[in-house]
Design an enzyme around this catalytic site. Structure first.
Site, PDB file in Angstrom:
ATOM      1  N   GLU A  28       0.820  -1.226   0.000  1.00 43.66           N
ATOM      2  CA  GLU A  28       0.000   0.000   0.000  1.00 43.66           C
ATOM      3  C   GLU A  28       0.848   1.267   0.000  1.00 43.66           C
ATOM      4  O   GLU A  28       1.730   1.440   0.847  1.00 43.66           O
ATOM      5  CB  GLU A  28      -0.937   0.006   1.210  1.00 43.66           C
ATOM      6  CG  GLU A  28      -1.938   1.147   1.208  1.00 43.66           C
ATOM      7  CD  GLU A  28      -3.011   0.995   2.273  1.00 43.66           C
ATOM      8  OE1 GLU A  28      -3.995   1.755   2.219  1.00 43.66           O
ATOM      9  OE2 GLU A  28      -2.859   0.127   3.152  1.00 43.66           O
TER      10      GLU A  28
ATOM     11  N   LYS B 268      -8.653  -1.129   0.706  1.00 43.74           N
ATOM     12  CA  LYS B 268      -9.698  -1.648   1.593  1.00 43.74           C
ATOM     13  C   LYS B 268     -10.453  -2.711   0.821  1.00 43.74           C
ATOM     14  O   LYS B 268     -11.011  -2.443  -0.245  1.00 43.74           O
ATOM     15  CB  LYS B 268     -10.653  -0.540   2.053  1.00 43.74           C
ATOM     16  CG  LYS B 268     -10.230   0.122   3.340  1.00 43.74           C
ATOM     17  CD  LYS B 268     -10.403  -0.815   4.514  1.00 43.74           C
ATOM     18  CE  LYS B 268      -9.582  -0.386   5.721  1.00 43.74           C
ATOM     19  NZ  LYS B 268      -8.279  -1.044   5.752  1.00 43.74           N
TER      20      LYS B 268
END
Length: 337
Positions: free
Chosen positions: A89, A106
């Protein structure tokens, strides 16, 4: 409770909050959501082993092999302390021209055991109302964070809920981009966006207060960021997830997930274990590798004491051949007097 053990081969890991306590905390998050206190809570747990790998760099190398990731990092902070990070990420990047970008993750599904199962899981993630809700709320939060320091109207979402596939998981990833106001530096931009919304939930401040009341210990570098500021004004930082923090006391792994109104506590606990799996496996392999290295060194010492040195080594230095306990021989350097 005092936590429960999660095995990985011969290495045991202990959960800071066991399944009962952790799912109880999820239930509390769900109550807070019903009460209107929050929309989404990124709840996390700590997984620990008291066994210390002989070489943290070996742990990092195993982690890179098991779970290669674009924003990985290794920090050796001291003799006993290291951070082994294999993050997928990006928290924040800033270019020289002031363009800034964040890529919140997410939504997670495991990889399938067959191509057909893998595609099914990928499609399920892409179409999951729960995971899409998680992602959309964090995209909105990141848009708000960047909007504080970017030119009005410049914040866009060029990629919304794209699937990125890694060795152990599929992830739902969005991209938020903007143009910093000319008076704003990369440092100020990071201050405005930190901590990454995908590691807090929304709204950020109130949700962080809820997290603080539920989690037993501080997260440390986990959930933070590793990266750099350049003299050109550029910057690039990851989100510290999929990470083992090594100290003299053992190894600590942080893992968790987003709790929203549709969350199932048991499924959320399973997701926590899934996210920690690669780091646990890498830790176990590094510990076993270190143990084998110590055994080999002990064999060599015993063989040297039993058989003595043979060969052409002189007192001033040179090479000698030593018989090992397993019948092998190798060249070793003799130490000058």
């Amino acid at each position: 409770g005092e936590g429960e053990e999660v095995g990985d081969g011969e290495l045991e890991f202990e959960l800071e909050r066991d399944v009962g306590e952790y799912t109880g905390d999820i239930e509390e998050c769900l109550r807070k959501i019903v009460d209107g206190e929050t929309y989404e809570v990124c709840l996390t747990n700590r997984i620990r082993s008291k066994v210390v790998p002989k070489d943290p760099l070996a742990l990092y190398r195993h982690l890179r092999a098991i779970n290669p990731a674009p924003y990985a990092a290794f920090l050796r902070l001291s003799k006993d302390n290291a951070v082994c990070c294999s993050s997928p990420e990006r928290f924040l990047t800033v270019l020289r021209d002031g363009t800034c970008e964040s890529k919140p993750i997410k939504g997670t599904e495991p990889r399938g055991r067959t191509p057909a199962e893998d595609e099914m899981l990928r499609t399920r993630l892409q179409n999951s109302p729960k995971d899409r809700a998680e992602n959309l709320m964090i995209v909105d939060l990141v848009r708000n964070d960047l909007g504080k320091v970017c030119d009005i109207g410049s914040v866009t979402v060029p990629s919304l809920m794209n699937i990125e596939t890694f060795s152990s998981v599929h992830q739902l990833v969005s991209t938020v981009r903007g143009k910093l106001h000319r008076s704003v530096s990369a440092v100020r931009c990071l201050q405005a966006a930190f901590p990454m919304g995908s590691m807090t939930g929304a709204p950020k401040l109130r949700t962080m207060q809820i997290i603080s009341s539920l989690e037993r210990s501080r997260r440390g570098v986990y959930s933070g960021c590793i990266g750099y500021f350049g003299l050109s004004g550029a910057a690039d930082f990851n989100v510290v997830i999929r990470t083992a923090v090594v100290s003299a006391g053992g190894v600590e792994i942080g893992a968790g997930g987003a709790i929203v109104a549709m969350s199932d506590p048991a499924a959320e606990f399973d997701e926590l274990l899934l996210k920690a799996r690669a780091v646990r496996t890498a830790t176990a392999r590094a510990v076993r590798e270190g143990a084998r290295g110590e055994e080999t060194a002990a064999v060599r010492r015993r063989a040297a004491a039993r058989e003595g040195w043979r060969g052409d080594a002189a007192a001033g230095g040179g090479t000698a051949e030593m018989e090992l306990g397993n019948g092998l021989a190798e060249k070793v350097w003799s130490v000058p007097n």
